[in-house]
Design a protein around this motif. Structure first.
Motif, PDB file in Angstrom:
ATOM      1  N   ILE A   1     -25.697 -43.725 -32.059  1.00 15.49           N
ATOM      2  CA  ILE A   1     -26.191 -44.254 -33.517  1.00 15.49           C
ATOM      3  C   ILE A   1     -24.678 -45.056 -33.485  1.00 15.49           C
ATOM      4  O   ILE A   1     -23.917 -44.643 -32.710  1.00 15.49           O
TER       5      ILE A   1
ATOM      6  N   SER B   1     -22.670 -47.289 -36.313  1.00 18.25           N
ATOM      7  CA  SER B   1     -21.720 -46.705 -36.879  1.00 18.25           C
ATOM      8  C   SER B   1     -21.109 -48.656 -37.206  1.00 18.25           C
ATOM      9  O   SER B   1     -20.961 -49.355 -37.185  1.00 18.25           O
TER      10      SER B   1
ATOM     11  N   LEU C   1     -30.399 -44.199 -33.426  1.00 20.24           N
ATOM     12  CA  LEU C   1     -30.418 -44.103 -35.242  1.00 20.24           C
ATOM     13  C   LEU C   1     -29.347 -45.356 -35.559  1.00 20.24           C
ATOM     14  O   LEU C   1     -28.301 -45.980 -35.067  1.00 20.24           O
ATOM     15  N   TYR C   2     -29.964 -45.671 -36.348  1.00 20.30           N
ATOM     16  CA  TYR C   2     -29.196 -47.407 -37.622  1.00 20.30           C
ATOM     17  C   TYR C   2     -28.866 -46.431 -38.992  1.00 20.30           C
ATOM     18  O   TYR C   2     -29.460 -45.273 -39.549  1.00 20.30           O
ATOM     19  N   ARG C   3     -27.256 -46.274 -38.888  1.00 17.20           N
ATOM     20  CA  ARG C   3     -27.005 -45.543 -40.039  1.00 17.20           C
ATOM     21  C   ARG C   3     -25.187 -45.082 -40.405  1.00 17.20           C
ATOM     22  O   ARG C   3     -24.514 -46.561 -39.661  1.00 17.20           O
TER      23      ARG C   3
ATOM     24  N   LYS D   1     -24.090 -45.578 -44.109  1.00 20.71           N
ATOM     25  CA  LYS D   1     -23.593 -45.506 -45.606  1.00 20.71           C
ATOM     26  C   LYS D   1     -23.327 -46.378 -46.464  1.00 20.71           C
ATOM     27  O   LYS D   1     -23.514 -45.899 -47.805  1.00 20.71           O
TER      28      LYS D   1
ATOM     29  N   TYR E   1     -28.346 -52.209 -46.715  1.00 23.62           N
ATOM     30  CA  TYR E   1     -29.012 -51.327 -46.056  1.00 23.62           C
ATOM     31  C   TYR E   1     -30.495 -51.706 -45.405  1.00 23.62           C
ATOM     32  O   TYR E   1     -30.841 -51.553 -43.931  1.00 23.62           O
TER      33      TYR E   1
ATOM     34  N   HIS F   1     -31.771 -43.340 -41.266  1.00 26.80           N
ATOM     35  CA  HIS F   1     -30.727 -42.866 -41.195  1.00 26.80           C
ATOM     36  C   HIS F   1     -31.434 -41.876 -43.107  1.00 26.80           C
ATOM     37  O   HIS F   1     -31.635 -43.251 -43.547  1.00 26.80           O
ATOM     38  N   ARG F   2     -31.633 -41.058 -42.894  1.00 24.58           N
ATOM     39  CA  ARG F   2     -32.382 -40.651 -44.111  1.00 24.58           C
ATOM     40  C   ARG F   2     -33.339 -40.976 -45.112  1.00 24.58           C
ATOM     41  O   ARG F   2     -33.590 -40.305 -45.903  1.00 24.58           O
TER      42      ARG F   2
ATOM     43  N   HIS G   1     -33.919 -39.951 -39.056  1.00 23.55           N
ATOM     44  CA  HIS G   1     -33.086 -38.605 -38.846  1.00 23.55           C
ATOM     45  C   HIS G   1     -32.776 -38.354 -40.568  1.00 23.55           C
ATOM     46  O   HIS G   1     -31.848 -38.619 -40.870  1.00 23.55           O
TER      47      HIS G   1
ATOM     48  N   THR H   1     -30.464 -35.764 -42.967  1.00 21.71           N
ATOM     49  CA  THR H   1     -29.644 -34.861 -43.144  1.00 21.71           C
ATOM     50  C   THR H   1     -30.278 -33.661 -42.835  1.00 21.71           C
ATOM     51  O   THR H   1     -30.663 -33.293 -43.526  1.00 21.71           O
TER      52      THR H   1
ATOM     53  N   SER I   1     -30.325 -33.013 -38.313  1.00 20.44           N
ATOM     54  CA  SER I   1     -29.124 -32.566 -38.114  1.00 20.44           C
ATOM     55  C   SER I   1     -28.829 -31.390 -38.874  1.00 20.44           C
ATOM     56  O   SER I   1     -29.305 -30.857 -39.720  1.00 20.44           O
TER      57      SER I   1
END
Length: 183
Positions: free
Chosen positions: A6, A8, A36-38, A40, A45, A67-68, A82, A84, A104
């Motif tokens: 993941i 960051s 996972l590209y995450r 926030k 993005y 992500h999301r 992925h 939430t 998640s």
């Protein structure tokens, strides 16, 4: 056991060329099977997600997840999304888009709900102590969960050493997911 890297912002940055270089090197070093590209807070993005998928595609064995955002994942030709723990109602839509879905989870009930709704896998956390993530569940709880479900479970949370990975490996978990382990 499967490895789920993941990203960051703190480690991978949001500078495109640096991001790609670091990601490529970490993939070569750790050989994850899922990534996972995450991020926030990245105002760019979508662009960074594109770079992420491009780097993943350089490795035949890495499945790319966004992500999301299932629509973005589909438009970038990522493997999946992925979601939430507040997005259970989006599992079916993501599946209809042809995406693999990881969601998640933080309770046994959420894992069983994800399984019932057709998710492909879950992250279950936190297994070990992790900053701002609440009381760790521990290996015994993870093993109890694995007796109740058939869905692929990635242990997540506080996995930073090989000793942590070894403990997860002794369980029947499908794999482990981490940010800090892959630094």
């Amino acid at each position: 056991m499967e490895k789920y890297l993941i990203t960051s912002k703190e480690f991978y940055t949001d500078i495109p060329t640096t991001f790609r270089d670091i990601l490529y090197e970490q993939f070569k070093k750790h050989k994850p099977t899922y990534a996972l590209y995450r991020d926030k807070s990245n105002p760019n993005y979508d662009n960074q997600a594109l770079y992420f998928v491009e780097v993943c595609k350089q490795f035949e064995t890495i499945k790319s997840f966004i992500h999301r955002d299932a629509k973005l994942a589909k438009s970038l030709d990522a493997t999946g999304v992925h979601l939430t723990s507040t997005q259970f109602d989006e599992i079916q839509t993501a599946k209809e888009l042809g995406l693999e879905v990881i969601i998640s989870t933080h309770t046994h009930e959420e894992v069983l709900k994800a399984e019932l709704l057709g998710a492909d896998a879950v992250t279950y956390s936190p297994i070990f102590a992790s900053p701002d993530k609440g009381k760790p569940k521990g290996i015994d709880d993870l093993n109890n969960l694995l007796k109740k479900c058939k869905i692929k479970v990635f242990a997540l949370g506080g996995i930073v050493t090989q000793e942590h990975v070894n403990k997860i490996q002794k369980s029947r978990a499908y794999g482990f997911a981490s940010i800090r382990y892959f630094y």
